[in-house]
Structures are given as C-alpha cells and as structure tokens.
Design a protein around this motif. Structure first.
Motif, PDB file in Angstrom:
ATOM      1  N   VAL A 188      15.436  -6.312  -0.623  1.00 58.01           N
ATOM      2  CA  VAL A 188      14.328  -5.603   0.006  1.00 58.01           C
ATOM      3  C   VAL A 188      13.370  -6.574   0.691  1.00 58.01           C
ATOM      4  CG1 VAL A 188      12.369  -4.073  -0.447  1.00 58.01           C
ATOM      5  CG2 VAL A 188      14.541  -3.687  -1.605  1.00 58.01           C
ATOM      6  N   SER A 189      13.184  -7.742   0.129  1.00 61.50           N
ATOM      7  CA  SER A 189      12.245  -8.701   0.714  1.00 61.50           C
ATOM      8  C   SER A 189      12.927  -9.714   1.634  1.00 61.50           C
ATOM      9  CB  SER A 189      11.479  -9.426  -0.395  1.00 61.50           C
ATOM     10  OG  SER A 189      12.376 -10.148  -1.210  1.00 61.50           O
ATOM     11  N   ASP A 190      14.195  -9.502   1.938  1.00 63.35           N
ATOM     12  CA  ASP A 190      14.925 -10.407   2.824  1.00 63.35           C
ATOM     13  C   ASP A 190      14.212 -10.540   4.162  1.00 63.35           C
ATOM     14  OD1 ASP A 190      17.466 -11.931   3.500  1.00 63.35           O
ATOM     15  OD2 ASP A 190      17.466 -10.374   5.068  1.00 63.35           O
TER      16      ASP A 190
ATOM     17  N   LYS B 184       0.828  -1.212   0.000  1.00 63.81           N
ATOM     18  CA  LYS B 184       0.000   0.000   0.000  1.00 63.81           C
ATOM     19  C   LYS B 184       0.860   1.259   0.000  1.00 63.81           C
ATOM     20  CE  LYS B 184      -3.678  -2.199   2.643  1.00 63.81           C
ATOM     21  NZ  LYS B 184      -4.299  -2.271   3.970  1.00 63.81           N
ATOM     22  N   LEU B 185       2.000   1.198   0.674  1.00 64.24           N
ATOM     23  CA  LEU B 185       2.855   2.372   0.834  1.00 64.24           C
ATOM     24  C   LEU B 185       3.818   2.586  -0.341  1.00 64.24           C
ATOM     25  CD1 LEU B 185       3.757   1.936   4.615  1.00 64.24           C
ATOM     26  CD2 LEU B 185       2.187   3.622   3.622  1.00 64.24           C
ATOM     27  N   LYS B 186       4.099   1.525  -1.079  1.00 63.69           N
ATOM     28  CA  LYS B 186       5.078   1.608  -2.171  1.00 63.69           C
ATOM     29  C   LYS B 186       4.500   2.421  -3.323  1.00 63.69           C
ATOM     30  CE  LYS B 186       5.973  -2.070  -4.750  1.00 63.69           C
ATOM     31  NZ  LYS B 186       6.527  -3.336  -5.229  1.00 63.69           N
ATOM     32  N   THR B 187       5.195   3.503  -3.652  1.00 62.08           N
ATOM     33  CA  THR B 187       4.778   4.333  -4.781  1.00 62.08           C
ATOM     34  C   THR B 187       5.916   4.387  -5.794  1.00 62.08           C
ATOM     35  OG1 THR B 187       5.568   6.332  -3.686  1.00 62.08           O
ATOM     36  CG2 THR B 187       3.249   5.776  -3.374  1.00 62.08           C
ATOM     37  N   ASN B 188       5.547   4.564  -7.048  1.00 60.42           N
ATOM     38  CA  ASN B 188       6.570   4.666  -8.100  1.00 60.42           C
ATOM     39  C   ASN B 188       7.487   5.835  -7.808  1.00 60.42           C
ATOM     40  OD1 ASN B 188       5.663   2.465  -9.558  1.00 60.42           O
ATOM     41  ND2 ASN B 188       4.338   3.691 -10.877  1.00 60.42           N
ATOM     42  N   GLY B 189       8.788   5.590  -7.917  1.00 65.00           N
ATOM     43  CA  GLY B 189       9.769   6.632  -7.690  1.00 65.00           C
ATOM     44  C   GLY B 189      10.220   6.771  -6.251  1.00 65.00           C
ATOM     45  N   SER B 190       9.543   6.102  -5.323  1.00 65.00           N
ATOM     46  CA  SER B 190       9.978   6.165  -3.930  1.00 65.00           C
ATOM     47  C   SER B 190      11.281   5.381  -3.773  1.00 65.00           C
ATOM     48  CB  SER B 190       8.909   5.591  -2.998  1.00 65.00           C
ATOM     49  OG  SER B 190       8.801   4.192  -3.169  1.00 65.00           O
TER      50      SER B 190
ATOM     51  N   ALA C 295       6.356  -1.482   8.616  1.00 67.37           N
ATOM     52  CA  ALA C 295       6.346  -1.132   7.192  1.00 67.37           C
ATOM     53  C   ALA C 295       6.648   0.350   7.002  1.00 67.37           C
ATOM     54  CB  ALA C 295       4.990  -1.488   6.580  1.00 67.37           C
ATOM     55  N   GLU C 296       6.036   1.193   7.829  1.00 69.40           N
ATOM     56  CA  GLU C 296       6.286   2.635   7.722  1.00 69.40           C
ATOM     57  C   GLU C 296       7.744   2.968   8.027  1.00 69.40           C
ATOM     58  OE1 GLU C 296       3.321   4.094  10.407  1.00 69.40           O
ATOM     59  OE2 GLU C 296       1.724   3.970   8.898  1.00 69.40           O
ATOM     60  N   GLN C 297       8.308   2.293   9.030  1.00 65.50           N
ATOM     61  CA  GLN C 297       9.705   2.533   9.365  1.00 65.50           C
ATOM     62  C   GLN C 297      10.614   2.064   8.242  1.00 65.50           C
ATOM     63  OE1 GLN C 297      11.298   0.462  12.781  1.00 65.50           O
ATOM     64  NE2 GLN C 297      13.023   1.868  12.930  1.00 65.50           N
ATOM     65  N   MET C 298      10.288   0.952   7.617  1.00 65.91           N
ATOM     66  CA  MET C 298      11.108   0.438   6.522  1.00 65.91           C
ATOM     67  C   MET C 298      11.095   1.415   5.342  1.00 65.91           C
ATOM     68  SD  MET C 298      11.006  -3.363   4.920  1.00 65.91           S
ATOM     69  CE  MET C 298      12.342  -3.958   3.894  1.00 65.91           C
ATOM     70  N   ILE C 299       9.936   1.991   5.052  1.00 69.14           N
ATOM     71  CA  ILE C 299       9.839   2.996   3.981  1.00 69.14           C
ATOM     72  C   ILE C 299      10.720   4.198   4.319  1.00 69.14           C
ATOM     73  CG2 ILE C 299       8.281   4.657   2.865  1.00 69.14           C
ATOM     74  CD1 ILE C 299       7.764   1.812   1.884  1.00 69.14           C
TER      75      ILE C 299
ATOM     76  N   TYR D 226      11.941   3.119  -1.650  1.00 67.84           N
ATOM     77  CA  TYR D 226      11.612   1.702  -1.485  1.00 67.84           C
ATOM     78  C   TYR D 226      11.373   1.056  -2.855  1.00 67.84           C
ATOM     79  CZ  TYR D 226       9.150  -2.525  -0.085  1.00 67.84           C
ATOM     80  OH  TYR D 226       8.769  -3.836   0.064  1.00 67.84           O
ATOM     81  N   HIS D 227      10.634   1.725  -3.714  1.00 68.56           N
ATOM     82  CA  HIS D 227      10.346   1.185  -5.048  1.00 68.56           C
ATOM     83  C   HIS D 227      11.629   1.051  -5.868  1.00 68.56           C
ATOM     84  CE1 HIS D 227       8.967   1.356  -9.295  1.00 68.56           C
ATOM     85  NE2 HIS D 227       8.083   0.493  -8.831  1.00 68.56           N
ATOM     86  N   ILE D 228      12.505   2.047  -5.779  1.00 66.05           N
ATOM     87  CA  ILE D 228      13.785   1.988  -6.503  1.00 66.05           C
ATOM     88  C   ILE D 228      14.614   0.801  -6.011  1.00 66.05           C
ATOM     89  CG2 ILE D 228      15.995   3.179  -6.878  1.00 66.05           C
ATOM     90  CD1 ILE D 228      14.359   5.832  -6.690  1.00 66.05           C
ATOM     91  N   ALA D 229      14.686   0.639  -4.697  1.00 70.32           N
ATOM     92  CA  ALA D 229      15.443  -0.482  -4.132  1.00 70.32           C
ATOM     93  C   ALA D 229      14.827  -1.814  -4.556  1.00 70.32           C
ATOM     94  CB  ALA D 229      15.491  -0.368  -2.613  1.00 70.32           C
TER      95      ALA D 229
END
Length: 184
Positions: free
Chosen positions: A132-134, A113-119, A153-157, A121-124
C-alpha cells in the motif's frame, strides 16, 4: 480564463443530446438519466438540456454555435490549453525529486485523514503495508492526477474500494494477475 465557459455536446446512452461545460481547463459533465430534462446554469448562461419532447437537432445546432463562439472568444494560448486538456495532451509538469517528496508527503497526510477502520484501504494496509505504501504505486496516482496530492489520495481510496468489490478482500494487497480474472 477561468471565467470562460465552453459548452460541448455529447449523447447519453439513450441518444439524447446532453450538454457539457468546459470551465477553465476541466470538463464539468452533466449526466441526466434517460428521458430527464432540466436547465443548467453556468454563470449568467442557462443551458436547457434535451428531453424527449424537444427538438434535439435544433438544440445541438444551438450548442454547436455557442461552443464555436466561445472558442473564438478565447486567446490562442487559452484555446490551445483547452484543446490539449480535452484531448489528453496537456503538458506534463516537470518532476523533480524535491517536488515528488513534498507531494508524496502531502498524499500521505490526506490518506491518513481518509483511512477509516474497515475500509478497503485500511484492510489492505493491515494485510501488507509495504504494498500500500509502495512509492511507485503512489506515484502512479499522483501522476494521473497531475500531482494533486488530495485528488491522488481520494483516487487511491476509491481504487482499493473498487478492487475489493471486483476481486475480494484477499486480493487487496496484491497485484492482480491474469489468473485472478474470471469469465464474469
């Protein structure tokens, strides 16, 4: 216990006494910039924060008395819980594999839900989805947030955003090593 509020004192970088409220087991820190003043309402209590024209010693003593009386009003169990939380010694929830699988799944849903294009997190994720999914990386965030999957999840972002600022996009999907650090 959640309705009990305990006030604690701290000082900002200018030396002004600031009030902090402990509601339930979590601190609510109120940070005002240097020279600022204001009132903070906690339930039916109004706490006046210091300003340059107030007697901060008197305010500190008043808040100390309030903190002491609030602590006295707690049961021994609630007082122990609050003190353990403040000192970072609260008991850790016991892990079991079923709980971990559930919380990791919830965390994955929140991240989607939090992942947006260009963020960051999305780049990683695009660069190295395995990193990222480790599972161990995600467990680190879950454990540090006491298994609250949304907070994890928010902290990871935020982690990836800060990592991008500090080390650049090319280091997002890699562990930071000593050679990555600069004199800056």
């Amino acid at each position: 216990f959640a309705s009990n509020i305990i006030m604690a004192n701290t000082q900002n970088k200018c030396g002004n006494t600031m009030s902090s409220g402990l509601q339930g087991c979590g601190f609510l820190l109120n940070n005002l910039p240097c020279g600022a003043s204001g009132n903070v309402n906690y339930g039916n209590q109004t706490i006046v924060q210091s300003s340059s024209d107030r007697n901060t010693l008197q305010e500190k003593e008043d808040l100390d008395r309030y903190l002491a009386s609030s602590m006295k009003g707690l049961s021994v169990e609630d007082r122990t819980i609050a003190l353990e939380e403040v000192h970072g010694a609260a008991p850790v929830e016991q892990e079991d594999s079923l709980m971990l699988i559930q919380r990791l799944g919830e965390m994955e849903s929140h991240l989607a839900k939090l992942k947006t294009n260009g963020s960051a997190y999305h780049i990683a994720w695009t660069e190295n989805s395995a990193y990222v999914s480790d599972r161990n990386l995600r467990l680190m965030f879950l454990r540090s947030n006491r298994y609250d999957s949304k907070a994890a999840a928010e902290q990871m972002i935020r982690f990836f955003e800060l990592k991008k600022v500090l080390f650049g996009a090319e280091k997002l999907a890699k562990d930071i090593v000593f050679q990555d650090l600069s004199a800056d």
